[in-house]
Enzyme design. Structure first.
Site, PDB file in Angstrom:
ATOM      1  N   TYR A 152       4.013 -10.286  41.035  1.00 27.04           N
ATOM      2  CA  TYR A 152       2.897 -11.155  41.378  1.00 27.04           C
ATOM      3  C   TYR A 152       3.395 -11.652  43.067  1.00 27.04           C
ATOM      4  O   TYR A 152       3.087 -12.562  43.400  1.00 27.04           O
ATOM      5  CB  TYR A 152       2.999 -12.397  40.754  1.00 27.04           C
ATOM      6  CG  TYR A 152       2.162 -12.405  39.416  1.00 27.04           C
ATOM      7  CD1 TYR A 152       2.159 -11.374  38.589  1.00 27.04           C
ATOM      8  CD2 TYR A 152       1.056 -13.407  38.979  1.00 27.04           C
ATOM      9  CE1 TYR A 152       1.144 -11.089  37.514  1.00 27.04           C
ATOM     10  CE2 TYR A 152       0.472 -13.344  37.941  1.00 27.04           C
ATOM     11  CZ  TYR A 152       0.522 -12.214  37.126  1.00 27.04           C
ATOM     12  OH  TYR A 152      -0.416 -12.075  35.979  1.00 27.04           O
ATOM     13  N   HIS A 197      -1.377 -17.541  31.758  1.00 24.94           N
ATOM     14  CA  HIS A 197      -1.391 -16.307  31.171  1.00 24.94           C
ATOM     15  C   HIS A 197      -1.223 -16.361  29.625  1.00 24.94           C
ATOM     16  O   HIS A 197      -0.758 -17.340  29.052  1.00 24.94           O
ATOM     17  CB  HIS A 197       0.094 -15.506  31.775  1.00 24.94           C
ATOM     18  CG  HIS A 197      -0.252 -14.085  31.371  1.00 24.94           C
ATOM     19  ND1 HIS A 197      -0.135 -13.608  30.175  1.00 24.94           N
ATOM     20  CD2 HIS A 197      -0.632 -12.964  32.265  1.00 24.94           C
ATOM     21  CE1 HIS A 197      -0.311 -12.018  30.351  1.00 24.94           C
ATOM     22  NE2 HIS A 197      -0.434 -11.677  31.503  1.00 24.94           N
ATOM     23  N   GLY A 198      -1.688 -15.279  29.022  1.00 23.20           N
ATOM     24  CA  GLY A 198      -1.675 -15.502  27.363  1.00 23.20           C
ATOM     25  C   GLY A 198      -0.327 -15.394  27.279  1.00 23.20           C
ATOM     26  O   GLY A 198       0.528 -14.908  27.801  1.00 23.20           O
ATOM     27  N   ASP A 199       0.354 -15.940  25.919  1.00 25.64           N
ATOM     28  CA  ASP A 199       1.523 -16.263  25.715  1.00 25.64           C
ATOM     29  C   ASP A 199       2.120 -14.886  25.164  1.00 25.64           C
ATOM     30  O   ASP A 199       3.339 -14.541  24.838  1.00 25.64           O
ATOM     31  CB  ASP A 199       1.979 -17.164  24.819  1.00 25.64           C
ATOM     32  CG  ASP A 199       1.123 -16.932  23.316  1.00 25.64           C
ATOM     33  OD1 ASP A 199       0.609 -15.953  23.454  1.00 25.64           O
ATOM     34  OD2 ASP A 199       1.325 -17.913  22.564  1.00 25.64           O
ATOM     35  N   THR A 247      -5.235 -15.103  21.948  1.00 29.56           N
ATOM     36  CA  THR A 247      -6.472 -14.950  21.179  1.00 29.56           C
ATOM     37  C   THR A 247      -6.552 -13.761  20.516  1.00 29.56           C
ATOM     38  O   THR A 247      -6.723 -12.791  21.291  1.00 29.56           O
ATOM     39  CB  THR A 247      -7.712 -15.294  21.761  1.00 29.56           C
ATOM     40  OG1 THR A 247      -7.595 -16.512  22.690  1.00 29.56           O
ATOM     41  CG2 THR A 247      -8.680 -15.542  20.861  1.00 29.56           C
ATOM     42  N   ASP A 263       7.976  32.115  19.956  1.00 25.37           N
ATOM     43  CA  ASP A 263       6.914  31.579  21.132  1.00 25.37           C
ATOM     44  C   ASP A 263       6.416  32.970  21.623  1.00 25.37           C
ATOM     45  O   ASP A 263       6.699  33.055  22.707  1.00 25.37           O
ATOM     46  CB  ASP A 263       7.619  30.763  22.032  1.00 25.37           C
ATOM     47  CG  ASP A 263       6.833  30.140  23.304  1.00 25.37           C
ATOM     48  OD1 ASP A 263       5.594  30.290  22.863  1.00 25.37           O
ATOM     49  OD2 ASP A 263       7.300  29.761  24.257  1.00 25.37           O
TER      50      ASP A 263
HETATM   51  C1  SPV Z   1       6.269  25.825  27.126  1.00 21.02           C
HETATM   52  O1  SPV Z   1       6.584  24.854  26.860  1.00 21.02           O
HETATM   53  O2  SPV Z   1       5.552  26.368  25.975  1.00 21.02           O
HETATM   54  C2  SPV Z   1       6.212  26.471  28.285  1.00 21.02           C
HETATM   55  C3  SPV Z   1       7.023  26.227  29.146  1.00 21.02           C
HETATM   56  O3  SPV Z   1       5.408  27.327  28.165  1.00 21.02           O
HETATM   57  S1  SPV Z   1       8.520  26.994  29.277  1.00 21.02           S
HETATM   58  O4  SPV Z   1       9.074  26.944  27.820  1.00 21.02           O
HETATM   59  O5  SPV Z   1       9.429  26.701  30.449  1.00 21.02           O
HETATM   60  O6  SPV Z   1       8.048  28.564  29.697  1.00 21.02           O
HETATM   61 MG    MG Z   2       4.541  28.245  26.790  1.00 17.46          MG
END
Ligand code: SPV
Ligand code: MG
Length: 431
Positions: free
Chosen positions: A75, A89-91, A122, A204
């Site tokens: 503020y 202000h609300g507590d 409230t 992956d």
């Molecule tokens: C993921 O998070 O799956 C990515 C980013 O593709 S990396 O793992 O850095 O490639």
């Molecule tokens: Mg990825």
């Protein structure tokens, strides 16, 4: 007449706000602050109506002397300008992250004898319902989808955290931190292929199929309102990618990032240790433009990820690809690196920004993790993704717990590191 100041950070006026105004009127003329969008989204949920509409909402209230624009959560500027005799202000600000705001106001007022009035917050069934409705609205596809573009305008850098389940979604949604008078929360969520696969004990390599990836998105969407950036891997066949775009857009995902690799995709952090094939510029451009052609709204973004630095093809190749991908319709560029030093990422950003001042740049600082968000923003980065840190923090904690239970033949020794049962039960809100 004494001056009474209160700041509203809301898109709906309910009886709680009216009660505050009624109380305030007992002490003098009432000035109501309206927090700007930029300030509001640092610690509150995203507004469902814009700043001008919020001002209009307050203007329509009876018994107000004037409206004041408050552009900071703290503020200082307001108190200096208005010198209110009272701040009401609300507590609810007596505890949690908001306590820092109350402490700040208390200190400011003490310099000239001003006082704080805490009004009991409230929180009845009616207020709860209004609150739930707002949250529900924010989670709807048409609201959620466009939010990434809105955030790109409001935030110096959009902070994105990896999620792969309802629980990690809740952490992304609810974690708010106050540190040294600054508030912050994550803006968006990243559904990482790496972490989505890892959570299923799978590599992956685009093995976890789209049906399953969509199931993860749905789990996250069920319990959150923040926008989602989906890791679309290579996007697969162009003929398949167009369907993925349609589906993601329909359910309210804000962006898909696809990487310019082809064949068996492996995680980029393997770099050149594994065989990886980069797509041709022509073929990847065709994939991007095909995706852009099928999307139905202006909100959805297709972001092109460049693997040239990861695959050691050089800066010129990365920049060439960036130019081509933007020309093909990409709404953003993600540039990736697995070097510890952020130099090559920054060089790319600086060179790209000389030619293109608009296209959002996305980075994933998993390896080059010393760089701060402010430094990235200075080099023109718009979105930072913390792509795997939640998974990498949970795994060692769980493994250690498993080991210690085996070691001590009971669970007492691990208990002090665990979330209390009461807390884990109350973590999930009941309807
Ligand atoms: C993921 O998070 O799956 C990515 C980013 O593709 S990396 O793992 O850095 O490639
Ligand atoms: Mg990825």
């Amino acid at each position: 007449m004494k001056k009474v100041y209160t700041c509203f950070c809301t898109d709906v006026i309910h009886e709680g706000h009216l009660n505050i105004i009624r109380e305030a009127q007992k002490f003098g003329e009432v000035y109501v602050g309206v927090l700007t969008d930029e300030a509001m989204i640092r610690f509150n949920r995203f507004p469902t109506i814009n700043f001008e509409e919020r001002i209009k909402l307050i203007k329509e209230l009876d018994g107000i002397k004037d409206i004041v624009i408050q552009s900071d959560i703290m503020y200082d500027a307001i108190v200096k300008k208005l010198r209110p005799d009272y701040v009401i202000h609300g507590d609810n600000w007596k505890s949690g992250p908001l306590k820092a705001v109350r402490d700040n106001v208390e200190q400011l007022l003490s310099t000239y004898g001003g006082k704080i009035i805490d009004v009991p917050y409230t929180y009845n069934e009616n207020v709860k319902r209004v609150d739930a409705q707002l949250k529900e609205k924010l989670s709807m596809p048409e609201y959620r989808r466009k939010r990434l573009k809105q955030l790109l305008k409001l935030r110096p850098i959009v902070k994105t955290i990896e999620v792969h389940s309802g629980l990690t979604g809740l952490i992304a949604e609810k974690t708010i931190v106050e540190h040294g008078g600054e508030f912050d929360q994550f803006d968006a969520m990243w559904i990482s292929s790496l972490c989505d696969s890892t959570a299923k004990g799978k590599p992956d390599i685009e093995l976890v199929d789209m049906t399953s990836r969509f199931r993860t998105i749905d789990d996250v969407m069920e319990v959150t309102t923040k926008p989602i950036i989906f890791d679309g891997d290579t996007g697969g066949l162009t003929e398949h990618f167009v369907y993925t775009v349609r589906s993601l857009e329909r359910i309210g995902v804000s962006a898909v990032i696809i990487e310019d690799k082809t064949g068996l995709k492996k995680n980029s952090l393997f770099g050149t240790d594994v065989e990886q094939t980069q797509d041709t510029i022509e073929h990847f451009c065709e994939k991007i433009s095909s995706g852009k052609k099928v999307q139905l709204t202006e909100d959805f973004m297709i972001i092109a990820r460049i693997e040239s630095l990861i695959l050691e093809r050089g800066m010129e190749d990365a920049l060439n690809r960036a130019r081509a991908y933007v020309k093909a319709g990409a709404d953003g560029i993600m540039i990736h690196s697995r070097k510890k030093d952020p130099a090559e990422i920054l060089e790319f950003c600086d060179k790209f920004r000389v030619e293109d001042n608009n296209t959002p740049i996305v980075v994933v600082p998993s390896s080059f993790n010393t760089i701060t968000e402010a430094e990235l923003a200075e080099h023109g980065v718009n979105i930072v993704i913390y792509a795997n840190q939640l998974t990498r923090s949970a795994f060692p904690a769980m493994e250690q717990t498993a080991k210690d239970i085996l070691k001590y033949h009971r669970a007492k020794e691990v208990d002090s590191r665990l979330m209390p049962i009461k807390d884990i039960i109350s973590l999930i809100e009941e309807l």
